[in-house]
Design a protein around this motif. Structure first.
Motif, PDB file in Angstrom:
ATOM      1  N   ASP A 164       0.829  -1.208   0.000  1.00 23.96           N
ATOM      2  CA  ASP A 164       0.000   0.000   0.000  1.00 23.96           C
ATOM      3  C   ASP A 164       0.863   1.258   0.000  1.00 23.96           C
ATOM      4  O   ASP A 164       0.550   2.255  -0.659  1.00 23.96           O
ATOM      5  CB  ASP A 164      -0.921   0.025   1.236  1.00 23.96           C
ATOM      6  CG  ASP A 164      -2.086  -0.947   1.087  1.00 23.96           C
ATOM      7  OD1 ASP A 164      -2.337  -1.412  -0.036  1.00 23.96           O
ATOM      8  OD2 ASP A 164      -2.721  -1.252   2.114  1.00 23.96           O
ATOM      9  N   LYS A 165       1.959   1.213   0.754  1.00 21.23           N
ATOM     10  CA  LYS A 165       2.852   2.376   0.809  1.00 21.23           C
ATOM     11  C   LYS A 165       3.450   2.630  -0.579  1.00 21.23           C
ATOM     12  O   LYS A 165       3.548   3.780  -1.018  1.00 21.23           O
ATOM     13  CB  LYS A 165       3.971   2.119   1.830  1.00 21.23           C
ATOM     14  CG  LYS A 165       4.759   3.349   2.185  1.00 21.23           C
ATOM     15  CD  LYS A 165       3.965   4.284   3.077  1.00 21.23           C
ATOM     16  CE  LYS A 165       4.574   5.670   3.104  1.00 21.23           C
ATOM     17  NZ  LYS A 165       3.875   6.557   4.033  1.00 21.23           N
ATOM     18  N   GLU A 167       2.118   1.906  -3.397  1.00 18.65           N
ATOM     19  CA  GLU A 167       1.052   2.459  -4.234  1.00 18.65           C
ATOM     20  C   GLU A 167       0.869   3.957  -3.937  1.00 18.65           C
ATOM     21  O   GLU A 167       0.772   4.778  -4.847  1.00 18.65           O
ATOM     22  CB  GLU A 167      -0.253   1.697  -3.936  1.00 18.65           C
ATOM     23  CG  GLU A 167      -1.431   2.073  -4.807  1.00 18.65           C
ATOM     24  CD  GLU A 167      -1.379   1.417  -6.174  1.00 18.65           C
ATOM     25  OE1 GLU A 167      -1.110   0.216  -6.230  1.00 18.65           O
ATOM     26  OE2 GLU A 167      -1.591   2.125  -7.175  1.00 18.65           O
ATOM     27  N   MET A 168       0.851   4.295  -2.634  1.00 15.87           N
ATOM     28  CA  MET A 168       0.654   5.690  -2.243  1.00 15.87           C
ATOM     29  C   MET A 168       1.782   6.594  -2.718  1.00 15.87           C
ATOM     30  O   MET A 168       1.576   7.766  -2.994  1.00 15.87           O
ATOM     31  CB  MET A 168       0.550   5.801  -0.714  1.00 15.87           C
ATOM     32  CG  MET A 168      -0.720   5.229  -0.114  1.00 15.87           C
ATOM     33  SD  MET A 168      -2.216   5.963  -0.756  1.00 15.87           S
ATOM     34  CE  MET A 168      -2.091   7.649  -0.174  1.00 15.87           C
ATOM     35  N   LEU A 169       3.000   6.041  -2.783  1.00 20.91           N
ATOM     36  CA  LEU A 169       4.150   6.856  -3.188  1.00 20.91           C
ATOM     37  C   LEU A 169       4.308   6.900  -4.711  1.00 20.91           C
ATOM     38  O   LEU A 169       5.272   7.453  -5.230  1.00 20.91           O
ATOM     39  CB  LEU A 169       5.431   6.309  -2.543  1.00 20.91           C
ATOM     40  CG  LEU A 169       5.501   6.426  -1.011  1.00 20.91           C
ATOM     41  CD1 LEU A 169       6.753   5.746  -0.471  1.00 20.91           C
ATOM     42  CD2 LEU A 169       5.473   7.885  -0.564  1.00 20.91           C
TER      43      LEU A 169
ATOM     44  N   ALA B  51      -7.590   6.974   0.897  1.00 17.32           N
ATOM     45  CA  ALA B  51      -6.234   7.002   0.326  1.00 17.32           C
ATOM     46  C   ALA B  51      -6.224   6.635  -1.161  1.00 17.32           C
ATOM     47  O   ALA B  51      -5.178   6.729  -1.811  1.00 17.32           O
ATOM     48  CB  ALA B  51      -5.340   6.044   1.099  1.00 17.32           C
ATOM     49  N   LEU B  53      -6.826   3.611  -2.195  1.00 23.22           N
ATOM     50  CA  LEU B  53      -6.335   2.227  -2.297  1.00 23.22           C
ATOM     51  C   LEU B  53      -7.482   1.237  -2.447  1.00 23.22           C
ATOM     52  O   LEU B  53      -7.255   0.069  -2.755  1.00 23.22           O
ATOM     53  CB  LEU B  53      -5.518   1.854  -1.042  1.00 23.22           C
ATOM     54  CG  LEU B  53      -4.229   2.639  -0.828  1.00 23.22           C
ATOM     55  CD1 LEU B  53      -3.675   2.390   0.579  1.00 23.22           C
ATOM     56  CD2 LEU B  53      -3.197   2.257  -1.882  1.00 23.22           C
ATOM     57  N   ARG B  72      -3.605  11.628  -4.371  1.00 19.20           N
ATOM     58  CA  ARG B  72      -2.648  10.801  -3.629  1.00 19.20           C
ATOM     59  C   ARG B  72      -1.334  11.510  -3.277  1.00 19.20           C
ATOM     60  O   ARG B  72      -0.827  11.358  -2.171  1.00 19.20           O
ATOM     61  CB  ARG B  72      -2.313   9.553  -4.447  1.00 19.20           C
ATOM     62  CG  ARG B  72      -2.969   8.330  -3.893  1.00 19.20           C
ATOM     63  CD  ARG B  72      -2.395   7.127  -4.594  1.00 19.20           C
ATOM     64  NE  ARG B  72      -3.365   6.056  -4.606  1.00 19.20           N
ATOM     65  CZ  ARG B  72      -3.383   5.096  -5.505  1.00 19.20           C
ATOM     66  NH1 ARG B  72      -2.509   5.083  -6.489  1.00 19.20           N
ATOM     67  NH2 ARG B  72      -4.274   4.138  -5.436  1.00 19.20           N
ATOM     68  N   ILE B  75      -1.484  13.142  -0.008  1.00 19.55           N
ATOM     69  CA  ILE B  75      -1.921  12.337   1.136  1.00 19.55           C
ATOM     70  C   ILE B  75      -0.757  11.491   1.647  1.00 19.55           C
ATOM     71  O   ILE B  75      -0.149  10.741   0.894  1.00 19.55           O
ATOM     72  CB  ILE B  75      -3.081  11.401   0.737  1.00 19.55           C
ATOM     73  CG1 ILE B  75      -4.271  12.206   0.199  1.00 19.55           C
ATOM     74  CG2 ILE B  75      -3.510  10.539   1.930  1.00 19.55           C
ATOM     75  CD1 ILE B  75      -5.353  11.344  -0.434  1.00 19.55           C
ATOM     76  N   PHE B  77       0.159   8.417   4.023  1.00 23.22           N
ATOM     77  CA  PHE B  77      -0.552   7.265   4.573  1.00 23.22           C
ATOM     78  C   PHE B  77       0.400   6.450   5.438  1.00 23.22           C
ATOM     79  O   PHE B  77       1.479   6.060   4.988  1.00 23.22           O
ATOM     80  CB  PHE B  77      -1.090   6.418   3.409  1.00 23.22           C
ATOM     81  CG  PHE B  77      -1.730   5.121   3.825  1.00 23.22           C
ATOM     82  CD1 PHE B  77      -2.962   5.114   4.460  1.00 23.22           C
ATOM     83  CD2 PHE B  77      -1.114   3.898   3.564  1.00 23.22           C
ATOM     84  CE1 PHE B  77      -3.561   3.920   4.828  1.00 23.22           C
ATOM     85  CE2 PHE B  77      -1.709   2.708   3.929  1.00 23.22           C
ATOM     86  CZ  PHE B  77      -2.937   2.708   4.565  1.00 23.22           C
ATOM     87  N   PRO B  79       0.610   2.975   7.216  1.00 22.16           N
ATOM     88  CA  PRO B  79      -0.092   1.696   7.331  1.00 22.16           C
ATOM     89  C   PRO B  79       0.013   1.115   8.738  1.00 22.16           C
ATOM     90  O   PRO B  79       0.863   1.529   9.528  1.00 22.16           O
ATOM     91  CB  PRO B  79       0.628   0.793   6.318  1.00 22.16           C
ATOM     92  CG  PRO B  79       1.976   1.396   6.143  1.00 22.16           C
ATOM     93  CD  PRO B  79       1.835   2.861   6.428  1.00 22.16           C
ATOM     94  N   TYR B 101      10.138   9.565  -1.704  1.00 16.65           N
ATOM     95  CA  TYR B 101      10.015   9.010  -3.056  1.00 16.65           C
ATOM     96  C   TYR B 101       8.743   9.501  -3.751  1.00 16.65           C
ATOM     97  O   TYR B 101       8.655   9.467  -4.978  1.00 16.65           O
ATOM     98  CB  TYR B 101      10.016   7.475  -3.032  1.00 16.65           C
ATOM     99  CG  TYR B 101      11.286   6.831  -2.505  1.00 16.65           C
ATOM    100  CD1 TYR B 101      12.451   7.570  -2.341  1.00 16.65           C
ATOM    101  CD2 TYR B 101      11.330   5.480  -2.180  1.00 16.65           C
ATOM    102  CE1 TYR B 101      13.612   6.986  -1.850  1.00 16.65           C
ATOM    103  CE2 TYR B 101      12.490   4.882  -1.699  1.00 16.65           C
ATOM    104  CZ  TYR B 101      13.622   5.646  -1.533  1.00 16.65           C
ATOM    105  OH  TYR B 101      14.759   5.058  -1.048  1.00 16.65           O
ATOM    106  N   ALA B 102       7.752   9.968  -2.947  1.00 22.83           N
ATOM    107  CA  ALA B 102       6.515  10.483  -3.545  1.00 22.83           C
ATOM    108  C   ALA B 102       6.827  11.638  -4.487  1.00 22.83           C
ATOM    109  O   ALA B 102       6.211  11.778  -5.539  1.00 22.83           O
ATOM    110  CB  ALA B 102       5.559  10.935  -2.448  1.00 22.83           C
ATOM    111  N   GLN B 150       7.910   8.490   8.522  1.00 25.23           N
ATOM    112  CA  GLN B 150       7.898   8.245   7.071  1.00 25.23           C
ATOM    113  C   GLN B 150       6.727   8.983   6.415  1.00 25.23           C
ATOM    114  O   GLN B 150       6.845   9.492   5.289  1.00 25.23           O
ATOM    115  CB  GLN B 150       7.777   6.741   6.820  1.00 25.23           C
ATOM    116  CG  GLN B 150       7.941   6.330   5.382  1.00 25.23           C
ATOM    117  CD  GLN B 150       7.561   4.872   5.201  1.00 25.23           C
ATOM    118  OE1 GLN B 150       6.461   4.429   5.537  1.00 25.23           O
ATOM    119  NE2 GLN B 150       8.484   4.094   4.662  1.00 25.23           N
ATOM    120  N   GLN B 154       6.918  13.154   3.914  1.00 23.18           N
ATOM    121  CA  GLN B 154       6.295  13.395   2.609  1.00 23.18           C
ATOM    122  C   GLN B 154       5.542  14.730   2.656  1.00 23.18           C
ATOM    123  O   GLN B 154       4.890  15.033   3.659  1.00 23.18           O
ATOM    124  CB  GLN B 154       5.328  12.243   2.318  1.00 23.18           C
ATOM    125  CG  GLN B 154       4.573  12.353   1.021  1.00 23.18           C
ATOM    126  CD  GLN B 154       3.531  11.241   0.880  1.00 23.18           C
ATOM    127  OE1 GLN B 154       3.565  10.230   1.593  1.00 23.18           O
ATOM    128  NE2 GLN B 154       2.612  11.419  -0.041  1.00 23.18           N
TER     129      GLN B 154
END
Lengths: 272, 267
Positions: A164-165, A167-169, B51, B53, B72, B75, B77, B79, B101-102, B150, B154
């Protein structure tokens, strides 16, 4: 030091060493992700799943590498079909395809005139019969695997952390997973002639697993896995030369033995 | 107060199983929203939908004025810690750096701005002394702080935290609570899932779930005996004692209805 140099004065041993070293570095890069993500069963299944394609190539006289690649792709697609259209976990699909493909391969090979010889050659390889063409294929594969691993490093890393992380990134975990499977397939297909489809799994898992006992970061695990794999190839060939044992099997056995030696004797600082 | 999230008739399913029946809800911008409810009530699924997902089976979900997938990059997230591979051979610094990395993508160079953001996130979660440690060497509370850092590293306008304090020690819980309050003060919309009534009571907005929205609004409006009975099937007794209703230690074995004490709303 003549005992060290003498075996490698022969051209076929030089080719075996070069091919083995290229295969060891390739499988270390890919195998690191196999070990980290817990894909060893998938790696094992792919190593066996290439058998029907190779068997058909032997029977019909086309390039075994193409047959192996086609088999591996078919196997991955089959695993996905089982997973998506049943309530079974992915490992059940892997197990079904693993046994099915292995059985199919043996059935096909049993139709060839030299059944035992063909099967032994495919499963255990023949490091001493490596050709220049095999070395070129392995070198090209290593280049492709190195470049792809560098480009997808962040995707592979976060995918291994949490899907999921990833995907989010915006790191496209589904595509990264497919690329990772493609790299495993490529490493298996390119290496099976050197160490055989059964024992390529040893190089894919043993050196990275050993490296994971010694180092603490992914790039270091790849580097240490490559060094351990190369050492396994050289030591395996030497043992095979002097003990007159099967070269490919000896290489794999040395790689696995190294894991247990390190497990028992690794430094205390590495045990945390 | 404008809304960061608006759901109209949103239905969330896993195949034939309904995680959230068609529901309306809203999460205010610049505020803390707590999603609370029994196990399997749809909290994490709602968070995943916000999110981007988990695609709603029906209804309209607007996040930060657009669709969740489009927003996204805004946002962050975090987990659930149980869903993270903590055997990954990476240091704390590397795990926190993943959040960058986003904006960096697969090949962008890690520059001075990224390093500054990384150090700030490590500072805020008291992680600098642990930065070189391996993830598997940390306690559960320390690991959870790493995952929150983490998320913070972002660039984000909304922070989603899936059970950020479940099972944590007091120190880590307090550090995370302070960070959540600080994010809210900075105008960020924060959404947390929780089993902890005290944590939910500290939020600005509560959504009580039981595979549907039982109630939403300010904590005092939501935590009524009727709503809690509806969501949990409970007899209620107001007291100062904090009880986690999902803690087996608090579950009587011979009675049909669980007896739960919840913290008062006015202290």
């Amino acid at each position: 030091m003549d005992w060290l140099a003498e075996p490698f004065s022969h051209a076929f041993m030089q080719r075996a060493a070069v091919a083995g070293i290229l295969a060891a570095v390739t499988t270390a890069l890919v195998g690191t992700w196999v070990v980290i993500r817990g894909l060893t069963f998938m790696g094992d299944a792919l190593a066996h799943g290439v058998l029907p394609g190779i068997a058909l190539a032997v029977l019909w006289g086309f390039d075994p590498t193409l047959g192996a690649a086609a088999s591996a792709i078919l196997m991955v697609l089959g695993i996905n079909v089982v997973h998506r259209h049943s309530r079974l976990n992915e490992d059940a699909g892997i197990g079904l395809l693993f046994v099915g493909m292995l059985a199919l391969g043996v059935v096909i090979i049993s139709r060839t005139p030299s059944y035992t010889g063909s099967l032994t050659g495919i499963l255990f390889g023949d490091a001493l019969a490596v050709t220049t063409r095999d070395i070129v294929l392995l070198a090209a594969t290593l280049t492709a695997v190195t470049v792809t691993t560098a480009v997808f490093y962040r995707s592979f890393l976060v995918l291994s952390f949490n899907t999921d992380k990833a995907e989010m990134l915006g790191l496209h975990p589904r595509a990264a997973h497919v690329v990772m499977l493609a790299l495993i397939t490529l490493a298996v297909v390119a290496s099976f002639r050197t160490v055989g489809s059964l024992l390529v799994f040893g190089l894919l898992v043993a050196p990275p697993a050993t490296a994971s006992l010694l180092v603490r970061r992914v790039p270091a695990m790849m580097a240490a896995g490559a060094v351990l794999g190369v050492a396994s190839v050289v030591v395996g060939l030497l043992v095979s030369w002097y003990a007159d044992t099967a070269a490919s099997a000896t290489i794999a056995a040395v790689a696995v033995a190294a894991f247990f030696v390190v497990l028992l004797f690794r430094p205390v600082s590495a045990r945390r | 107060m404008t809304d960061a999230v608006v759901a109209r008739g949103v239905e969330l399913t896993y195949g034939d199983r309904v995680a959230l029946a068609a529901s309306d809800f809203r999460f205010p911008a610049g505020a803390i929203t707590a999603l609370i409810g029994p196990n399997g009530s749809g909290k994490s699924t709602v968070l995943a939908a916000v999110a981007g997902l988990h695609e709603p089976a029906a209804g309209e979900l607007t996040v930060l004025g657009s669709t969740p997938r489009k927003e996204r990059p805004r946002i962050a997230f975090v987990p659930q810690s149980t869903k993270v591979n903590d055997l990954l051979p990476v240091t704390v610094r590397e795990v926190v750096a993943m959040g960058r990395y986003a904006s960096l993508g697969m090949l962008g160079r890690f520059g001075p701005d990224d390093r500054a953001a990384l150090d700030e996130a490590l500072d805020r979660l008291d992680l600098q002394p642990l930065a070189a440690r391996h993830l598997r060497e940390l306690s559960g509370g320390q690991r959870q702080r790493v995952f929150v850092a983490q998320g913070l590293v972002q660039s984000h306008d909304m922070l989603l935290l899936d059970e950020p304090t479940t099972g944590l020690d007091i120190v880590s819980t307090e550090v995370i609570r302070q960070v959540v309050q600080s994010e809210r003060a900075d105008g960020c919309a924060v959404v947390i899932t929780t089993h902890d009534f005290a944590e939910a009571r500290a939020a600005d907005h509560v959504v009580l779930l039981a595979n549907r929205v039982v109630a939403e609004g300010a904590p005092e409006e939501v935590f009524t005996p009727e709503n809690l009975a509806d969501a949990y099937g409970l007899e209620l007794n107001s007291s100062h004692e904090h009880v986690d209703v999902d803690d087996p230690a608090h579950r009587p074995t011979q009675t049909l209805h669980r007896h739960v004490e919840i913290p008062p709303l006015d202290d």
